[in-house]
Scaffold this active site. Structure first.
Site, mmCIF file in Angstrom:
data_model
loop_
_atom_site.group_PDB
_atom_site.id
_atom_site.type_symbol
_atom_site.label_atom_id
_atom_site.label_comp_id
_atom_site.label_asym_id
_atom_site.label_seq_id
_atom_site.Cartn_x
_atom_site.Cartn_y
_atom_site.Cartn_z
ATOM 1 C CB CYS A 43 -0.933 0.001 1.203
ATOM 2 S SG CYS A 43 -1.860 1.533 1.354
ATOM 3 C CB CYS A 48 -3.193 2.568 -1.526
ATOM 4 S SG CYS A 48 -3.450 0.868 -1.051
ATOM 5 C CE LYS A 51 -4.771 4.170 -6.108
ATOM 6 N NZ LYS A 51 -5.338 2.849 -5.939
ATOM 7 C CE1 TYR A 177 -10.927 -1.855 -5.674
ATOM 8 C CE2 TYR A 177 -11.255 -4.076 -6.452
ATOM 9 C CZ TYR A 177 -11.549 -3.067 -5.561
ATOM 10 O OH TYR A 177 -12.451 -3.281 -4.566
ATOM 11 C CD GLU A 181 -7.223 2.164 -8.577
ATOM 12 O OE1 GLU A 181 -8.088 2.302 -7.713
ATOM 13 O OE2 GLU A 181 -6.067 1.776 -8.303
ATOM 14 C CG HIS A 437 -28.929 22.913 -2.682
ATOM 15 N ND1 HIS A 437 -29.102 22.033 -3.725
ATOM 16 C CD2 HIS A 437 -29.132 24.166 -3.160
ATOM 17 C CE1 HIS A 437 -29.409 22.731 -4.814
ATOM 18 N NE2 HIS A 437 -29.436 24.023 -4.499
ATOM 19 C CD GLU A 442 -28.519 18.834 -3.237
ATOM 20 O OE1 GLU A 442 -29.412 19.183 -2.456
ATOM 21 O OE2 GLU A 442 -27.977 19.619 -4.040
HETATM 22 P P1 NDP Z 1 -8.364 -7.866 -10.054
HETATM 23 O O1 NDP Z 1 -8.513 -9.244 -9.554
HETATM 24 O O2 NDP Z 1 -9.202 -6.782 -9.513
HETATM 25 O O3 NDP Z 1 -8.564 -7.865 -11.631
HETATM 26 C C1 NDP Z 1 -7.836 -8.712 -12.474
HETATM 27 C C2 NDP Z 1 -8.292 -8.492 -13.892
HETATM 28 O O4 NDP Z 1 -7.464 -9.227 -14.767
HETATM 29 C C3 NDP Z 1 -9.716 -8.944 -14.132
HETATM 30 O O5 NDP Z 1 -10.298 -8.100 -15.075
HETATM 31 C C4 NDP Z 1 -9.510 -10.343 -14.708
HETATM 32 O O6 NDP Z 1 -10.528 -10.739 -15.558
HETATM 33 C C5 NDP Z 1 -8.255 -10.135 -15.519
HETATM 34 N N1 NDP Z 1 -7.508 -11.350 -15.733
HETATM 35 C C6 NDP Z 1 -7.120 -12.261 -14.819
HETATM 36 N N2 NDP Z 1 -6.395 -13.240 -15.400
HETATM 37 C C7 NDP Z 1 -6.323 -12.935 -16.705
HETATM 38 C C8 NDP Z 1 -5.727 -13.561 -17.819
HETATM 39 N N3 NDP Z 1 -5.056 -14.710 -17.698
HETATM 40 N N4 NDP Z 1 -5.856 -12.977 -19.030
HETATM 41 C C9 NDP Z 1 -6.533 -11.812 -19.146
HETATM 42 N N5 NDP Z 1 -7.129 -11.174 -18.131
HETATM 43 C C10 NDP Z 1 -7.028 -11.732 -16.922
HETATM 44 O O7 NDP Z 1 -6.821 -7.581 -9.897
HETATM 45 P P2 NDP Z 1 -5.951 -6.264 -9.927
HETATM 46 O O8 NDP Z 1 -4.633 -6.744 -10.406
HETATM 47 O O9 NDP Z 1 -6.613 -5.163 -10.682
HETATM 48 O O10 NDP Z 1 -5.896 -5.848 -8.409
HETATM 49 C C11 NDP Z 1 -5.562 -6.788 -7.395
HETATM 50 C C12 NDP Z 1 -6.278 -6.488 -6.113
HETATM 51 O O11 NDP Z 1 -5.683 -5.375 -5.505
HETATM 52 C C13 NDP Z 1 -7.747 -6.111 -6.273
HETATM 53 O O12 NDP Z 1 -8.587 -7.225 -6.298
HETATM 54 C C14 NDP Z 1 -7.987 -5.263 -5.089
HETATM 55 O O13 NDP Z 1 -8.381 -6.087 -4.021
HETATM 56 C C15 NDP Z 1 -6.657 -4.641 -4.791
HETATM 57 N N6 NDP Z 1 -6.628 -3.234 -5.229
HETATM 58 C C16 NDP Z 1 -7.467 -2.340 -4.627
HETATM 59 C C17 NDP Z 1 -7.456 -1.022 -5.036
HETATM 60 C C18 NDP Z 1 -8.383 -0.054 -4.389
HETATM 61 O O14 NDP Z 1 -8.919 -0.343 -3.326
HETATM 62 N N7 NDP Z 1 -8.621 1.108 -5.007
HETATM 63 C C19 NDP Z 1 -6.581 -0.546 -6.091
HETATM 64 C C20 NDP Z 1 -5.779 -1.572 -6.661
HETATM 65 C C21 NDP Z 1 -5.806 -2.857 -6.239
HETATM 66 P P3 NDP Z 1 -11.832 -11.492 -15.002
HETATM 67 O O15 NDP Z 1 -12.713 -10.467 -14.428
HETATM 68 O O16 NDP Z 1 -12.381 -12.130 -16.221
HETATM 69 O O17 NDP Z 1 -11.343 -12.494 -13.992
#
Ligand code: NDP
Length: 461
Positions: A43, A48, A51, A177, A181, A437, A442
Site C-alpha cells: 500500500c 494505494c 497510485k 481495479y 486506475e 445543497h 445530496e
Molecule cells: P483484479 O482481480 O481486480 O482484476 C484482475 C483483472 O485481470 C480482471 O479483469 C480479470 O478478468 C483479468 N484477468 C485475470 N487473469 C487474466 C488472464 N489470464 N488474461 C486476461 N485477463 C485476466 O486484480 P488487480 O490486479 O486489478 O488488483 C488486485 C487487487 O488489488 C484487487 O482485487 C484489489 O483487491 C486490490 N486493489 C485495490 C485497489 C483499491 O482499493 N482502489 C486498487 C488496486 C488494487 P476477469 O474479471 O475475467 O477475472
C-alpha cells in the site's frame, strides 16, 4: 525467564503486519517484525499511496481544460514526469520513516531479512533463529501474469509507478481495479491507452450499471477498450516498442505493455507446508474467523489470505488479532459491507450489495433508485460527463442494501454512506435526511422514484 524470545513475531511489514504489531506492542507485548524489503508494504510503497499521488497528478489535466469556462486563461501547461516521480518517491521515503518510527515507538523490534518458519514457534532469518508464542503471517501479495509467449516484455503496476519516461502509447491488459486506475492515470498524462479485457465489461463483481457507465466515461476520455478478447502473444518490434497480438488476430503496437491481471499471495518458500499451515489452491493461507491458520498459534492477515484484498481490511484484521491476544478483548473482523473505491477517472465508490447480488439474495423484491446528472461544475466547464448514483433497497424491510456511485468525489461520499449501511439504515431514513445543497451527495437523499425494471423471470423469457 520467558519461554520464547517474543510474544509475537510478524512476517512482513506492510499495512496489516505493522498495524497488528504496533497494537500488540502498545499493550506491552514483546513483538518483532521481519521484513526483507522496505518498511511499508504494497500500500505505502507500490500501491494505494503512490497510485493516488499519480491520480492527483493526472487530474490536473482536467483542471487546466475546465478552468477556461470559469474565466481563467493559462499558457499551455507543460508536464514533467520525472519531477512527479521524484516528488512521489520523496514522499514515500518520508512515509517509510514515519512507519519505522511508529514501530520503534511501540517497542517493536525490526529484523531485516527474509524469514522462514522452521517450526510453529521458530523463524529463521539469515541463519539466526527467533522464537515466539505467536507467529503472524502478513507477507502480502504480488502481481501475477499468465504464461503466454512474450510475457517477459510486460510490466506490472510495480514498474508503472517508477517509469523513467511516459509511453506515447500503452496497452493495459485486465479489467480490474489496477487496470482501470492506471488507464485513467496514463490517459490523464496524455498517453494513448488501449485496455484489453476478456469479459464484456470492466470490473467484474461491481454493480453492472456502474460497469457499463464507467466504460462509457472512459471511452469518452479517449481510452480504447477491447472487450471479449485476450492477448495471444507479445513481440518486441523494430522500433523499441511492442506488438500485441490478440486471440482474434488483431495486432496492436505500443511503447509499453502493462499487465494487471490480478495478484497472488506471497507464501512460497515460507515453510508453511512443512509446519502444517494449509493453503488454498492459489497458495493463500487458510484462516478461520479469528484469522487463525490450521496451526493454532500461527495467524495470517491481509492479502496473503486472499479474501478482501484491501488495506483497511488488513489493518482491521491485524488489530483484531492484537486485541484478542494481548488485550483480553476478543475481536473478529466483520467482512460484510466493506466499502471500497476505484480511483479510475471518474472514480467509483461503493458499499454493500450490487443489484445483481441483492436479487440473488432477496429475489425480485428489490427496489432500485438511480440518478444520472451533470455535475454543476460541468455546466460552465462544458465537460460532457455525467455522475451516476444508485441505491439498492430491500423492498420488504426498506433497508438500504447497497450504495454505488461513479463521479467526482465518489470515494469521499461513499465513506459516510457506508456508516449508514453498516447501521442498517432504511430508505425512509435516507429520505428523512436533509441534503447539503448544492452538492452531488445530496442526490443520495433525494431519490424518490423507483427505477422500473422488468421482473427478472419475465426478462429471462
Ligand atoms: P483484479 O482481480 O481486480 O482484476 C484482475 C483483472 O485481470 C480482471 O479483469 C480479470 O478478468 C483479468 N484477468 C485475470 N487473469 C487474466 C488472464 N489470464 N488474461 C486476461 N485477463 C485476466 O486484480 P488487480 O490486479 O486489478 O488488483 C488486485 C487487487 O488489488 C484487487 O482485487 C484489489 O483487491 C486490490 N486493489 C485495490 C485497489 C483499491 O482499493 N482502489 C486498487 C488496486 C488494487 P476477469 O474479471 O475475467 O477475472
Amino acid at each position: 525467564m520467558a519461554r520464547y524470545d517474543f510474544d509475537m513475531i510478524t512476517l512482513g511489514a506492510g499495512s496489516g503486519g505493522v498495524a497488528s504489531s504496533r497494537r500488540a506492542g502498545s499493550y506491552g507485548a514483546r513483538v518483532a517484525i521481519i521484513e526483507e524489503s522496505r518498511i511499508g508494504g504494497t500500500c505505502v510503497l507500490r500501491g494505494c499511496v503512490p497510485k493516488k499521488l499519480l491520480v492527483y497528478g493526472a487530474q490536473f489535466a482536467d483542471a487546466f481544460e475546465d478552468c477556461a469556462g470559469f474565466g481563467w486563461s493559462v499558457a499551455p501547461p507543460r508536464f514533467d514526469w520525472p519531477a512527479l516521480i521524484a516528488a512521489k518517491n520523496k514522499e514515500l521515503d518520508r512515509l517509510e520513516g514515519i512507519y519505522i518510527n511508529m514501530l520503534k515507538n511501540s517497542g517493536v523490534e525490526i529484523i531485516e531479512g527474509r524469514g522462514v518458519i522452521v517450526d510453529p514457534h521458530t523463524i529463521e532469518v539469515a541463519g539466526r533463529h527467533y522464537t515466539a508464542e505467536t507467529i503472524l503471517i502478513a507477507t502480502g501479495g504480488h502481481p501475477t501474469v499468465p504464461d503466454i509467449p512474450g510475457i517477459a516484455h510486460v510490466i506490472s503496476s510495480n514498474e508503472a509507478l517508477d517509469l523513467a519516461a511516459l509511453p506515447r502509447k500503452i496497452v493495459i491488459v485486465g479489467g480490474g481495479y489496477i487496470a482501470v486506475e492506471f488507464a485513467g492515470i496514463f490517459r490523464g498524462f496524455g498517453c494513448e491507452v488501449v485496455e484489453i479485457i476478456r469479459r464484456e465489461e470492466l470490473l467484474y463483481g461491481f454493480d453492472d450499471d456502474l460497469r457499463v457507465f464507467l466504460a462509457q466515461e472512459m471511452r469518452g476520455r479517449g481510452i480504447e477498450i477491447h472487450t471479449r478478447t485476450n492477448v495471444a502473444r507479445i513481440e518486441k518490434d523494430a522500433r523499441e516498442g511492442y506488438s500485441v497480438f490478440t486471440a482474434i488476430g488483431q495486432e496492436i503496437s505500443a511503447d509499453l505493455v502493462m499487465y494487471a491481471t490480478g495478484r497472488g499471495p506471497n507464501t512460497r518458500g515460507l515453510g508453511l507446508k512443512e509446519v502444517g499451515v494449509e493453503t488454498t489452491e492459489r497458495g493463500a493461507v487458510l484462516v478461520d474467523e479469528w484469522q487463525r491458520s490450521t496451526v493454532p498459534n500461527i495467524y495470517a492477515v491481509g492479502d496473503v489470505t486472499d479474501r478482501l484484498n484491501l488495506t483497511p481490511v488488513a489493518i482491521a484484521e491485524g488489530r483484531a488479532i492484537a486485541e484478542t491476544l494481548f488485550n483480553n478483548n476478543p475481536m473478529k473482523m466483520d467482512h460484510n459491507d466493506v466499502p471500497t473505491a476505484v480511483f479510475s477517472n471518474p472514480p467509483i465508490g461503493t458499499v454493500g450489495l450490487t443489484e445483481e447480488a441483492a436479487r440473488r439474495q432477496y429475489g425480485d423484491d428489490v427496489d432500485i433508485y438511480q440518478a444520472r446528472f451533470r455535475p454543476m461544475k460541468n455546466t460552465l466547464s462544458g465537460r460532457d460527463e455525467r455522475t451516476f448514483m444508485k441505491l439498492v433497497v430491500d423492498g420488504k424491510s426498506d433497508r438500504v442494501l447497497g450504495c454505488h456511485m461513479l463521479g467526482p468525489d465518489a470515494p469521499e461520499i461513499i465513506q459516510g454512506l457506508a456508516i449508514a449501511v453498516k447501521c442498517g439504515a432504511s430508505k425512509r431514513m435516507f429520505d428523512q435526511t436533509v441534503g447539503i445543497h448544492p452538492s452531488a451527495a445530496e442526490e443520495f437523499v433525494t431519490m424518490r422514484d423507483k427505477t422500473v425494471r422488468q421482473p427478472q423471470k419475465e426478462a429471462a423469457e
